[in-house]
Design a protein around this motif. Sequence first.
Motif, PDB file in Angstrom:
ATOM      1  N   ALA A  99       0.826  -1.208   0.000  1.00 57.73           N
ATOM      2  CA  ALA A  99       0.000   0.000   0.000  1.00 57.73           C
ATOM      3  C   ALA A  99       0.857   1.254   0.000  1.00 57.73           C
ATOM      4  CB  ALA A  99      -0.920   0.012   1.222  1.00 57.73           C
ATOM      5  N   VAL A 100       0.278   2.319  -0.523  1.00 54.69           N
ATOM      6  CA  VAL A 100       0.805   3.679  -0.388  1.00 54.69           C
ATOM      7  C   VAL A 100      -0.230   4.440   0.438  1.00 54.69           C
ATOM      8  CG1 VAL A 100       1.419   5.813  -1.561  1.00 54.69           C
ATOM      9  CG2 VAL A 100       2.050   3.612  -2.581  1.00 54.69           C
ATOM     10  N   LEU A 101       0.166   4.940   1.591  1.00 56.95           N
ATOM     11  CA  LEU A 101      -0.769   5.629   2.472  1.00 56.95           C
ATOM     12  C   LEU A 101      -0.835   7.106   2.107  1.00 56.95           C
ATOM     13  CD1 LEU A 101       0.114   4.050   5.949  1.00 56.95           C
ATOM     14  CD2 LEU A 101      -1.474   3.240   4.184  1.00 56.95           C
ATOM     15  N   VAL A 102      -2.030   7.677   2.228  1.00 54.51           N
ATOM     16  CA  VAL A 102      -2.258   9.085   1.889  1.00 54.51           C
ATOM     17  C   VAL A 102      -2.872   9.783   3.097  1.00 54.51           C
ATOM     18  CG1 VAL A 102      -3.372  10.709   0.321  1.00 54.51           C
ATOM     19  CG2 VAL A 102      -2.674   8.438  -0.515  1.00 54.51           C
ATOM     20  N   GLY A 103      -2.337  10.935   3.449  1.00 56.53           N
ATOM     21  CA  GLY A 103      -2.905  11.726   4.528  1.00 56.53           C
ATOM     22  C   GLY A 103      -2.986  13.181   4.131  1.00 56.53           C
ATOM     23  N   HIS A 104      -4.094  13.839   4.505  1.00 56.97           N
ATOM     24  CA  HIS A 104      -4.307  15.244   4.150  1.00 56.97           C
ATOM     25  C   HIS A 104      -4.180  16.130   5.373  1.00 56.97           C
ATOM     26  CE1 HIS A 104      -6.635  18.930   3.300  1.00 56.97           C
ATOM     27  NE2 HIS A 104      -6.280  18.733   2.039  1.00 56.97           N
ATOM     28  N   SER A 105      -3.395  17.191   5.240  1.00 51.36           N
ATOM     29  CA  SER A 105      -3.233  18.246   6.239  1.00 51.36           C
ATOM     30  C   SER A 105      -2.301  17.824   7.377  1.00 51.36           C
ATOM     31  CB  SER A 105      -4.581  18.695   6.807  1.00 51.36           C
ATOM     32  OG  SER A 105      -4.421  19.835   7.617  1.00 51.36           O
TER      33      SER A 105
ATOM     34  N   THR B 192      -2.737  18.768  10.545  1.00 52.07           N
ATOM     35  CA  THR B 192      -3.442  18.630  11.817  1.00 52.07           C
ATOM     36  C   THR B 192      -4.183  17.304  11.912  1.00 52.07           C
ATOM     37  OG1 THR B 192      -5.365  19.782  10.891  1.00 52.07           O
ATOM     38  CG2 THR B 192      -3.728  21.106  12.074  1.00 52.07           C
ATOM     39  N   THR B 193      -4.314  16.616  10.781  1.00 53.60           N
ATOM     40  CA  THR B 193      -5.050  15.348  10.794  1.00 53.60           C
ATOM     41  C   THR B 193      -4.256  14.269  10.063  1.00 53.60           C
ATOM     42  OG1 THR B 193      -6.294  16.187   8.881  1.00 53.60           O
ATOM     43  CG2 THR B 193      -7.320  16.399  11.049  1.00 53.60           C
ATOM     44  N   GLY B 194      -4.685  13.960   8.838  1.00 51.20           N
ATOM     45  CA  GLY B 194      -4.148  12.807   8.128  1.00 51.20           C
ATOM     46  C   GLY B 194      -2.669  12.816   7.853  1.00 51.20           C
ATOM     47  N   GLY B 195      -2.116  13.957   7.411  1.00 50.66           N
ATOM     48  CA  GLY B 195      -0.701  14.006   7.063  1.00 50.66           C
ATOM     49  C   GLY B 195       0.200  13.674   8.235  1.00 50.66           C
ATOM     50  N   ALA B 196      -0.126  14.221   9.395  1.00 46.55           N
ATOM     51  CA  ALA B 196       0.658  13.929  10.591  1.00 46.55           C
ATOM     52  C   ALA B 196       0.394  12.508  11.084  1.00 46.55           C
ATOM     53  CB  ALA B 196       0.331  14.936  11.692  1.00 46.55           C
TER      54      ALA B 196
ATOM     55  N   MET C  59      -4.320  25.450  -6.464  1.00 50.28           N
ATOM     56  CA  MET C  59      -5.025  24.666  -5.442  1.00 50.28           C
ATOM     57  C   MET C  59      -4.845  25.296  -4.069  1.00 50.28           C
ATOM     58  SD  MET C  59      -4.717  20.557  -4.577  1.00 50.28           S
ATOM     59  CE  MET C  59      -3.181  20.625  -3.632  1.00 50.28           C
ATOM     60  N   ASN C  60      -5.926  25.323  -3.297  1.00 51.59           N
ATOM     61  CA  ASN C  60      -5.827  25.800  -1.920  1.00 51.59           C
ATOM     62  C   ASN C  60      -5.976  24.609  -0.966  1.00 51.59           C
ATOM     63  OD1 ASN C  60      -8.563  25.225  -1.915  1.00 51.59           O
ATOM     64  ND2 ASN C  60      -9.220  27.306  -1.403  1.00 51.59           N
ATOM     65  N   HIS C  61      -6.262  24.863   0.301  1.00 52.01           N
ATOM     66  CA  HIS C  61      -6.319  23.772   1.277  1.00 52.01           C
ATOM     67  C   HIS C  61      -7.630  22.994   1.217  1.00 52.01           C
ATOM     68  CE1 HIS C  61      -4.581  21.863   4.851  1.00 52.01           C
ATOM     69  NE2 HIS C  61      -5.817  21.789   5.334  1.00 52.01           N
ATOM     70  N   GLY C  62      -8.719  23.688   0.970  1.00 48.19           N
ATOM     71  CA  GLY C  62     -10.015  23.051   1.107  1.00 48.19           C
ATOM     72  C   GLY C  62     -10.678  22.586  -0.172  1.00 48.19           C
ATOM     73  N   VAL C  63     -10.109  22.909  -1.335  1.00 44.30           N
ATOM     74  CA  VAL C  63     -10.816  22.618  -2.581  1.00 44.30           C
ATOM     75  C   VAL C  63     -11.031  21.119  -2.771  1.00 44.30           C
ATOM     76  CG1 VAL C  63      -8.712  22.590  -4.005  1.00 44.30           C
ATOM     77  CG2 VAL C  63     -10.937  23.122  -5.053  1.00 44.30           C
ATOM     78  N   LEU C  64     -10.065  20.286  -2.384  1.00 47.58           N
ATOM     79  CA  LEU C  64     -10.239  18.844  -2.518  1.00 47.58           C
ATOM     80  C   LEU C  64     -11.318  18.309  -1.588  1.00 47.58           C
ATOM     81  CD1 LEU C  64      -6.562  17.577  -2.826  1.00 47.58           C
ATOM     82  CD2 LEU C  64      -8.296  17.599  -4.615  1.00 47.58           C
ATOM     83  N   LEU C  65     -11.522  19.012  -0.488  1.00 42.61           N
ATOM     84  CA  LEU C  65     -12.522  18.586   0.483  1.00 42.61           C
ATOM     85  C   LEU C  65     -13.903  19.127   0.139  1.00 42.61           C
ATOM     86  CD1 LEU C  65     -10.435  19.409   3.699  1.00 42.61           C
ATOM     87  CD2 LEU C  65     -10.497  17.248   2.429  1.00 42.61           C
ATOM     88  N   GLY C  66     -13.951  20.031  -0.816  1.00 42.28           N
ATOM     89  CA  GLY C  66     -15.211  20.679  -1.129  1.00 42.28           C
ATOM     90  C   GLY C  66     -15.694  21.526   0.025  1.00 42.28           C
ATOM     91  N   ALA C  67     -14.734  22.098   0.763  1.00 43.11           N
ATOM     92  CA  ALA C  67     -15.078  22.830   1.984  1.00 43.11           C
ATOM     93  C   ALA C  67     -14.334  24.151   2.041  1.00 43.11           C
ATOM     94  CB  ALA C  67     -14.741  21.997   3.212  1.00 43.11           C
ATOM     95  N   SER C  68     -14.911  25.078   2.770  1.00 41.84           N
ATOM     96  CA  SER C  68     -14.270  26.356   3.047  1.00 41.84           C
ATOM     97  C   SER C  68     -13.547  26.238   4.381  1.00 41.84           C
ATOM     98  CB  SER C  68     -15.305  27.476   3.102  1.00 41.84           C
ATOM     99  OG  SER C  68     -14.695  28.706   3.425  1.00 41.84           O
ATOM    100  N   VAL C  69     -12.244  26.517   4.373  1.00 37.20           N
ATOM    101  CA  VAL C  69     -11.416  26.355   5.569  1.00 37.20           C
ATOM    102  C   VAL C  69     -10.982  27.737   6.065  1.00 37.20           C
ATOM    103  CG1 VAL C  69      -9.305  25.332   6.498  1.00 37.20           C
ATOM    104  CG2 VAL C  69     -10.598  24.138   4.712  1.00 37.20           C
ATOM    105  N   PRO C  70     -11.169  28.044   7.336  1.00 37.94           N
ATOM    106  CA  PRO C  70     -10.752  29.353   7.860  1.00 37.94           C
ATOM    107  C   PRO C  70      -9.277  29.636   7.574  1.00 37.94           C
ATOM    108  CG  PRO C  70     -12.074  28.177   9.484  1.00 37.94           C
ATOM    109  CD  PRO C  70     -11.813  27.209   8.373  1.00 37.94           C
ATOM    110  N   GLY C  71      -9.007  30.834   7.094  1.00 39.97           N
ATOM    111  CA  GLY C  71      -7.638  31.236   6.802  1.00 39.97           C
ATOM    112  C   GLY C  71      -7.149  30.842   5.423  1.00 39.97           C
ATOM    113  N   ASP C  72      -7.943  30.082   4.697  1.00 40.08           N
ATOM    114  CA  ASP C  72      -7.529  29.617   3.380  1.00 40.08           C
ATOM    115  C   ASP C  72      -7.620  30.739   2.354  1.00 40.08           C
ATOM    116  OD1 ASP C  72      -6.540  27.731   1.679  1.00 40.08           O
ATOM    117  OD2 ASP C  72      -8.345  26.488   1.611  1.00 40.08           O
ATOM    118  N   LEU C  73      -6.880  30.595   1.257  1.00 37.14           N
ATOM    119  CA  LEU C  73      -6.976  31.521   0.140  1.00 37.14           C
ATOM    120  C   LEU C  73      -8.003  30.998  -0.865  1.00 37.14           C
ATOM    121  CD1 LEU C  73      -3.185  32.305  -0.408  1.00 37.14           C
ATOM    122  CD2 LEU C  73      -4.845  33.527   1.020  1.00 37.14           C
ATOM    123  N   GLN C  74      -8.349  31.826  -1.835  1.00 42.44           N
ATOM    124  CA  GLN C  74      -9.337  31.448  -2.837  1.00 42.44           C
ATOM    125  C   GLN C  74      -8.696  30.558  -3.896  1.00 42.44           C
ATOM    126  OE1 GLN C  74     -12.740  32.233  -2.936  1.00 42.44           O
ATOM    127  NE2 GLN C  74     -12.712  30.709  -4.592  1.00 42.44           N
TER     128      GLN C  74
END
Length: 330
Positions: free
Chosen positions: A34-40, A42-46, A158-173
């Motif tokens: 397997a190749v493991l994938v983690g996002h961000s 504060t959560t998956g990446g760490a 690409m910003n931080h939340g676009v893959l999540l389909g979410a608006s993330v505080p502090g993110d750019l457009q």
Amino acid sequence: MAAAGYSLTAVVARPQDGVAGGVAALAAANVTEAVLVGHSMTTGGAAVQEYIAATPAPAVAVRGAVLLSAFLQRARRPGFAACAATHGVQPAWDLRHPGGVLKDHVHDCPGSAVPAFPVPTLSIGGELDGVVRVTRFAEAAHTQRGLAGHYVAVVRGMNHGVLLGASVPGDLQAEVTRQAAAAAVAELFVDFAATVLPGAAPPAPRWRAALETAAAFLAPMVTALVDLEGSWLLTSNYDEAGGSPWAAQAQRAMVEPLPEAHAWGAQGNEFHLLSDEGRIPPYYRHKHRANLTAAADGTLAATTVAQLRYLEVSLAAVGAGLNGWGIIKE
């Protein structure tokens, strides 16, 4: 999409199950590699990093990790981890030194800034990520340079939340759609997998092009942080080793224009720890003074001193920004 010679089995771990739960689900599906994938960070990446580092014999062979909007933690650098306690020493406060004092060499800790991690990694940053800033990927690119199996890529727009389909505080457009960002990330994932999975077909030519494009995009940031600032986070510098060419250039600018028949020769800057010794203020000690010499032909050589600042200052200590002198005079 899957690396040639492999089929793709995707398992999304539930937060309550963690990475270990996701790996267990892969094993239950008879997945052996397997190749493991983690996002961000504060959560998956760490979490992916912590799982891999703490699990030398997982149920599924982990061939690599994709850190999406994430990067190898600074704690993965042996030199950085070893220096953490040393750099945590704060100035001592007493009546003789109301501004605080650090003894010379108290922060000495030479060591490598190169990370160590048991599996290959691909760190993917977003150009417009306002949470995990692209400068951190410049840091990753520099500290991992020449380190086989560790790659850095950047998805433009690409910003931080676009893959999540979410608006993330502090993110750019974001300047790309969710679909476009996902397609770019998927291509990078497939090509990375092709480099780490045994027997997989070689990655597509776009892989090398993506890495070279990212390196070119990040290069000016690396120059600013390493060649100008001399940042200890990207080099082996510390409080009393190395220097900042940027500081040397600033001093030159303050001195100019030069008198006629004079020109600049060698210029340098040294990191010093301006501690108090024998009740003599640091700026009155010869070793902490700038040195300017003029040769017979009018050529000037200059050495200046800069202090790296890691002082943790409370809101009360700075007086809501009004006590600047109390901070500067350390």
